[in-house]
Design an enzyme around this catalytic site. Structure first.
Site, PDB file in Angstrom:
ATOM      1  CG  ASN A 116      -2.855   3.234   2.179  1.00 33.91           C
ATOM      2  OD1 ASN A 116      -1.656   3.397   2.384  1.00 33.91           O
ATOM      3  ND2 ASN A 116      -3.361   3.203   0.968  1.00 33.91           N
ATOM      4  CE1 TYR A 176      -0.220  14.578  -2.790  1.00 33.89           C
ATOM      5  CE2 TYR A 176      -2.520  14.401  -2.117  1.00 33.89           C
ATOM      6  CZ  TYR A 176      -1.515  14.197  -3.049  1.00 33.89           C
ATOM      7  OH  TYR A 176      -1.823  13.598  -4.246  1.00 33.89           O
ATOM      8  CG  HIS A 226      -2.036  -0.773  -4.653  1.00 35.17           C
ATOM      9  ND1 HIS A 226      -1.737  -0.331  -3.387  1.00 35.17           N
ATOM     10  CD2 HIS A 226      -2.651   0.272  -5.263  1.00 35.17           C
ATOM     11  CE1 HIS A 226      -2.140   0.918  -3.239  1.00 35.17           C
ATOM     12  NE2 HIS A 226      -2.703   1.314  -4.365  1.00 35.17           N
ATOM     13  CE  LYS A 235      -4.384  -1.407   0.274  1.00 31.28           C
ATOM     14  NZ  LYS A 235      -5.474  -0.901  -0.583  1.00 31.28           N
ATOM     15  CB  THR A 236       0.063   4.708  -1.036  1.00 31.93           C
ATOM     16  OG1 THR A 236      -0.461   4.283  -2.299  1.00 31.93           O
ATOM     17  CG2 THR A 236       0.778   6.040  -1.207  1.00 31.93           C
ATOM     18  CG  HIS A 265      -6.251   3.036  -7.717  1.00 35.10           C
ATOM     19  ND1 HIS A 265      -6.464   1.807  -7.122  1.00 35.10           N
ATOM     20  CD2 HIS A 265      -5.270   3.643  -6.996  1.00 35.10           C
ATOM     21  CE1 HIS A 265      -5.651   1.685  -6.088  1.00 35.10           C
ATOM     22  NE2 HIS A 265      -4.912   2.783  -6.000  1.00 35.10           N
ATOM     23  CG  ASP A 301       3.581   3.589  -3.925  1.00 37.52           C
ATOM     24  OD1 ASP A 301       3.601   3.375  -5.154  1.00 37.52           O
ATOM     25  OD2 ASP A 301       2.661   4.238  -3.386  1.00 37.52           O
TER      26      ASP A 301
END
Length: 413
Positions: free
Chosen positions: A90, A154, A351, A68-69, A194, A236
């Site tokens: 996540n 972000y 993922h 995962k990210t 995605h 990632d």
């Protein structure tokens, strides 16, 4: 597009005052979220391909579990596996805090108490090297009381050229305030993967072409500066197609279990209200059939230090087989179906699965004065990127990391 980027790049360089700079090493670590290991071979992007030819590439880079990210970005940042740095997914629950960490909860994402380890920017700042970040997991939080000298909260609406232009500005600052450890983040391939699935040649190829042109401007800009800069491109995780028929209803699987369930799709964490019931719950869940397995986290090879943040992992985990996914309930399933109809797709990309699945493999490409040219190395785990960057920058390598500097030492001149 190319003309626009050239003009933009020329403006950026002409609009920033240039100073005499030292030749101390600088590293730019660029994350291309969701960039699968085989995209370059499939689509042959010009600038990335040239970047690879002039440097070193790995056949693939193996993600940490889960793929995962947030866990993997923070592993790249710390050289530690998720069970040791604390960002175990996540989304996960921390019984001590009695809170669910989620990537969309800004007040938690920016709270340094969630993050273990010593991120590269913290290590750099602690050793007198200024750092900068244009979006990277953990860089918005004060970890050990430290943030990068330059960083941004972000905002996915900020376009790639804005991010790149800021990197040019940073690189042209006077020595005393110029960052030599820079992290950058681009979500393009994750977003498109995605939405359409990694097998959609048209959509993946079109988005990659645009990203490649933007990265080309960055590569050329860095070359034009009289600096000792190493650029490292990583991702990632990879991506796999998941059809609607392969999405399983989680609420049916866990019906009757007295627990908090935190689902991230490829896996779900089960935090029992009464942990003494773990054995009986495990046996009960194992009687249910489907494309998944139920495991005790302590039995998974990926959790080598389960005591560090074991409470965040849960008492049990439901693991979907690669290519299958856990949908919370029927409403969630219907939402996915509606989005797929709108986009005209038969699958969406997902993922988070076992990192050994080839589709989950990421990328590692490096180019710079200290990197060997035309070299291809075998696949390796992403925990080893951290000590490589420490080596290039001359930073002390923490003794408690999982990465080993010897793994990537051979790519250095």
């Amino acid at each position: 597009m190319r003309l626009f980027l050239v003009l933009t790049f020329g403006f950026l360089l002409s609009s920033v005052q240039t100073f005499s700079q030292s030749k101390e090493p600088t590293v730019i670590l660029i994350s291309l979220d969701g960039f699968r290991y085989d995209y370059v071979e499939r689509f042959q992007p010009d600038n990335i391909s040239n970047f690879i030819e002039e440097g070193t590439r790995a056949k693939s880079m193996i993600s940490s579990f889960p793929s995962k990210t947030f866990p993997n970005h923070y592993t790249l940042a710390t050289g530690m596996r998720p069970d040791r740095h604390g960002i175990v997914d996540n989304t996960f629950y921390d019984p001590k805090k009695d809170q669910v960490y989620a990537i969309g909860k800004r007040e938690l994402v920016t709270d340094g108490s969630w993050y273990g380890g010593t991120p590269l920017w913290v290590l750099a700042e602690q050793n007198g090297i200024k750092s900068a970040s244009y979006f990277f997991v953990g860089s918005e939080a004060a970890i050990q009381g430290v943030r990068p000298s330059y960083y941004y909260d972000y905002d996915g609406q900020v376009n790639n050229l804005t991010r790149i232009s800021k990197a040019f500005e940073w690189l042209q600052l006077p020595d005393s305030i110029r960052p030599r450890m820079i992290t950058m983040y681009f979500s393009d391939m994750d977003d498109i993967g995605h939405r359409y699935g990694p097998s959609n040649e048209e959509q993946i190829g079109k988005r990659l072409k645009k990203l490649d042109a933007e990265l080309g401007a960055l590569f050329e800009g860095v070359k034009s500066l009289d600096l000792n800069v190493t650029i490292i491109l990583v991702s990632d995780h990879g991506m796999i197609d998941v059809t609607l028929e392969r999405r399983m209803l989680l609420d049916q699987l866990v019906e009757g279990i007295d627990a908090r369930i935190v689902n991230s799709g490829a896996l779900a964490h089960i935090y029992l209200k009464n942990p003494s019931e773990k054995k009986s719950v495990l046996e009960s869940l194992k009687t249910k059939k489907g494309n998944f397995k139920i495991v005790d986290p302590s039995d998974l090879e990926y959790y080598k230090d389960i005591n560090s943040f074991g409470e965040r992992i849960g008492d049990l985990i439901i693991l979907a087989d690669p290519g299958y996914y856990l949908a919370n309930d029927q409403n969630y399933l219907e939402t996915v179906a509606r989005r797929m109809r709108i986009d005209g797709t038969s699958a969406r990309g997902e993922h988070g699965f076992d990192p050994q699945a080839q589709e989950m493999h990421a990328i590692f490409y490096a180019n710079g004065p200290q990197i060997k040219e035309g070299l291809t190395i075998e696949s390796f785990e992403n925990i080893h990127v951290y000590p490589l960057i420490c080596k290039i920058l001359g930073l002390p390598i923490p003794s408690d990391i999982d990465g080993n500097v010897e793994v990537l030492q051979p790519i250095l001149k």
